[in-house]
Write a protein that holds these residues in place. Sequence first.
Motif, PDB file in Angstrom:
ATOM      1  N   MET A  38       0.821  -1.191   0.000  1.00  0.00           N
ATOM      2  CA  MET A  38       0.000   0.000   0.000  1.00  0.00           C
ATOM      3  C   MET A  38       0.871   1.263   0.000  1.00  0.00           C
ATOM      4  N   PHE A  39       1.971   1.226   0.758  1.00  0.00           N
ATOM      5  CA  PHE A  39       2.862   2.382   0.766  1.00  0.00           C
ATOM      6  C   PHE A  39       3.509   2.582  -0.588  1.00  0.00           C
ATOM      7  N   ASP A  40       3.713   1.481  -1.310  1.00  0.00           N
ATOM      8  CA  ASP A  40       4.251   1.595  -2.664  1.00  0.00           C
ATOM      9  C   ASP A  40       3.304   2.401  -3.538  1.00  0.00           C
ATOM     10  N   LYS A  41       2.005   2.159  -3.396  1.00  0.00           N
ATOM     11  CA  LYS A  41       1.003   2.889  -4.184  1.00  0.00           C
ATOM     12  C   LYS A  41       1.001   4.371  -3.809  1.00  0.00           C
ATOM     13  N   LEU A  42       1.125   4.676  -2.530  1.00  0.00           N
ATOM     14  CA  LEU A  42       1.158   6.069  -2.099  1.00  0.00           C
ATOM     15  C   LEU A  42       2.387   6.774  -2.651  1.00  0.00           C
ATOM     16  N   PHE A  43       3.510   6.088  -2.624  1.00  0.00           N
ATOM     17  CA  PHE A  43       4.737   6.652  -3.176  1.00  0.00           C
ATOM     18  C   PHE A  43       4.576   6.878  -4.675  1.00  0.00           C
ATOM     19  N   GLU A  44       3.928   5.932  -5.338  1.00  0.00           N
ATOM     20  CA  GLU A  44       3.700   6.049  -6.779  1.00  0.00           C
ATOM     21  C   GLU A  44       2.800   7.251  -7.083  1.00  0.00           C
ATOM     22  N   VAL A  45       1.797   7.463  -6.252  1.00  0.00           N
ATOM     23  CA  VAL A  45       0.904   8.616  -6.424  1.00  0.00           C
ATOM     24  C   VAL A  45       1.697   9.912  -6.299  1.00  0.00           C
ATOM     25  N   GLN A  46       2.582   9.981  -5.294  1.00  0.00           N
ATOM     26  CA  GLN A  46       3.404  11.172  -5.105  1.00  0.00           C
ATOM     27  C   GLN A  46       4.302  11.403  -6.319  1.00  0.00           C
ATOM     28  N   GLN A  47       4.883  10.336  -6.830  1.00  0.00           N
ATOM     29  CA  GLN A  47       5.747  10.465  -8.007  1.00  0.00           C
ATOM     30  C   GLN A  47       4.954  10.958  -9.208  1.00  0.00           C
ATOM     31  N   LYS A  48       3.784  10.381  -9.419  1.00  0.00           N
ATOM     32  CA  LYS A  48       2.942  10.770 -10.558  1.00  0.00           C
ATOM     33  C   LYS A  48       2.521  12.238 -10.427  1.00  0.00           C
ATOM     34  N   ALA A  49       2.202  12.667  -9.216  1.00  0.00           N
ATOM     35  CA  ALA A  49       1.808  14.058  -8.992  1.00  0.00           C
ATOM     36  C   ALA A  49       2.970  14.993  -9.333  1.00  0.00           C
ATOM     37  N   GLY A  50       4.176  14.600  -8.975  1.00  0.00           N
ATOM     38  CA  GLY A  50       5.358  15.386  -9.323  1.00  0.00           C
ATOM     39  C   GLY A  50       5.566  15.457 -10.826  1.00  0.00           C
ATOM     40  N   GLU A  51       5.304  14.338 -11.510  1.00  0.00           N
ATOM     41  CA  GLU A  51       5.424  14.311 -12.969  1.00  0.00           C
ATOM     42  C   GLU A  51       4.394  15.235 -13.610  1.00  0.00           C
ATOM     43  N   VAL A  52       3.185  15.236 -13.079  1.00  0.00           N
ATOM     44  CA  VAL A  52       2.130  16.100 -13.610  1.00  0.00           C
ATOM     45  C   VAL A  52       2.524  17.561 -13.428  1.00  0.00           C
ATOM     46  N   LYS A  53       3.061  17.895 -12.262  1.00  0.00           N
ATOM     47  CA  LYS A  53       3.489  19.278 -12.016  1.00  0.00           C
ATOM     48  C   LYS A  53       4.538  19.704 -13.032  1.00  0.00           C
ATOM     49  N   LYS A  54       5.499  18.823 -13.306  1.00  0.00           N
ATOM     50  CA  LYS A  54       6.535  19.153 -14.294  1.00  0.00           C
ATOM     51  C   LYS A  54       5.931  19.343 -15.680  1.00  0.00           C
ATOM     52  N   ARG A  55       4.978  18.471 -16.037  1.00  0.00           N
ATOM     53  CA  ARG A  55       4.322  18.616 -17.351  1.00  0.00           C
ATOM     54  C   ARG A  55       3.559  19.929 -17.420  1.00  0.00           C
ATOM     55  N   LEU A  56       2.865  20.273 -16.347  1.00  0.00           N
ATOM     56  CA  LEU A  56       2.096  21.520 -16.339  1.00  0.00           C
ATOM     57  C   LEU A  56       3.007  22.741 -16.411  1.00  0.00           C
ATOM     58  N   ASP A  57       4.200  22.637 -15.830  1.00  0.00           N
ATOM     59  CA  ASP A  57       5.169  23.736 -15.942  1.00  0.00           C
ATOM     60  C   ASP A  57       5.590  23.958 -17.390  1.00  0.00           C
ATOM     61  N   ALA A  58       5.581  22.888 -18.182  1.00  0.00           N
ATOM     62  CA  ALA A  58       6.027  22.970 -19.570  1.00  0.00           C
ATOM     63  C   ALA A  58       4.905  23.374 -20.529  1.00  0.00           C
ATOM     64  N   ILE A  59       3.666  23.355 -20.064  1.00  0.00           N
ATOM     65  CA  ILE A  59       2.529  23.706 -20.914  1.00  0.00           C
ATOM     66  C   ILE A  59       2.232  25.194 -20.747  1.00  0.00           C
ATOM     67  N   THR A  60       2.028  25.883 -21.873  1.00  0.00           N
ATOM     68  CA  THR A  60       1.643  27.284 -21.800  1.00  0.00           C
ATOM     69  C   THR A  60       0.228  27.457 -22.341  1.00  0.00           C
ATOM     70  N   VAL A  61      -0.487  28.354 -21.711  1.00  0.00           N
ATOM     71  CA  VAL A  61      -1.842  28.711 -22.130  1.00  0.00           C
ATOM     72  C   VAL A  61      -1.883  30.226 -22.290  1.00  0.00           C
ATOM     73  N   THR A  62      -2.818  30.689 -23.116  1.00  0.00           N
ATOM     74  CA  THR A  62      -2.922  32.122 -23.359  1.00  0.00           C
ATOM     75  C   THR A  62      -4.369  32.568 -23.259  1.00  0.00           C
ATOM     76  N   GLY A  63      -4.561  33.681 -22.598  1.00  0.00           N
ATOM     77  CA  GLY A  63      -5.856  34.340 -22.561  1.00  0.00           C
ATOM     78  C   GLY A  63      -5.703  35.670 -23.263  1.00  0.00           C
ATOM     79  N   SER A  64      -6.571  35.933 -24.237  1.00  0.00           N
ATOM     80  CA  SER A  64      -6.460  37.209 -24.938  1.00  0.00           C
ATOM     81  C   SER A  64      -7.834  37.841 -25.103  1.00  0.00           C
ATOM     82  N   VAL A  65      -7.823  39.152 -25.271  1.00  0.00           N
ATOM     83  CA  VAL A  65      -9.056  39.920 -25.449  1.00  0.00           C
ATOM     84  C   VAL A  65      -8.850  40.927 -26.579  1.00  0.00           C
ATOM     85  N   GLU A  66      -9.983  41.428 -27.060  1.00  0.00           N
ATOM     86  CA  GLU A  66      -9.957  42.451 -28.117  1.00  0.00           C
ATOM     87  C   GLU A  66      -9.117  41.999 -29.319  1.00  0.00           C
TER      88      GLU A  66
END
Length: 101
Positions: free
Chosen positions: A1-29
């Motif tokens: 079970m602790f292995d799964k929790l550790f895996e969740v933490q690792q996956k969350a860290g990977e998602v954060k890194k991916r989100l850091d690399a993704i850019t989004v833009t909001g524009s008006v007018e």
Amino acid sequence: MFDKLFEVQQKAGEVKKRLDAITVTGSVEGGKISVTATGNKIIQSITIDADFYKDADKEEIEELLVTAINKAMEQADNVSQSEMAAITKDMLGGMGSMFGK
């Protein structure tokens, strides 16, 4: 079970890194004001068209800037939710083995 929790933490860290690399833009007018941010809601840049800046008043620019920021943050939320949904689906699929399925 602790292995799964550790895996969740690792996956969350990977998602954060991916989100850091993704850019989004909001524009008006039609792009006269644009805000670029990461998937983790970190604003990277704000651009205001020079001609628009000359002709617009302070209140108009402030209002449109808020709208552009909110659009960028909404897009960042959407990207983040998609990434988290994917990781959750992967993790839940793997949890079946914890219960003998």
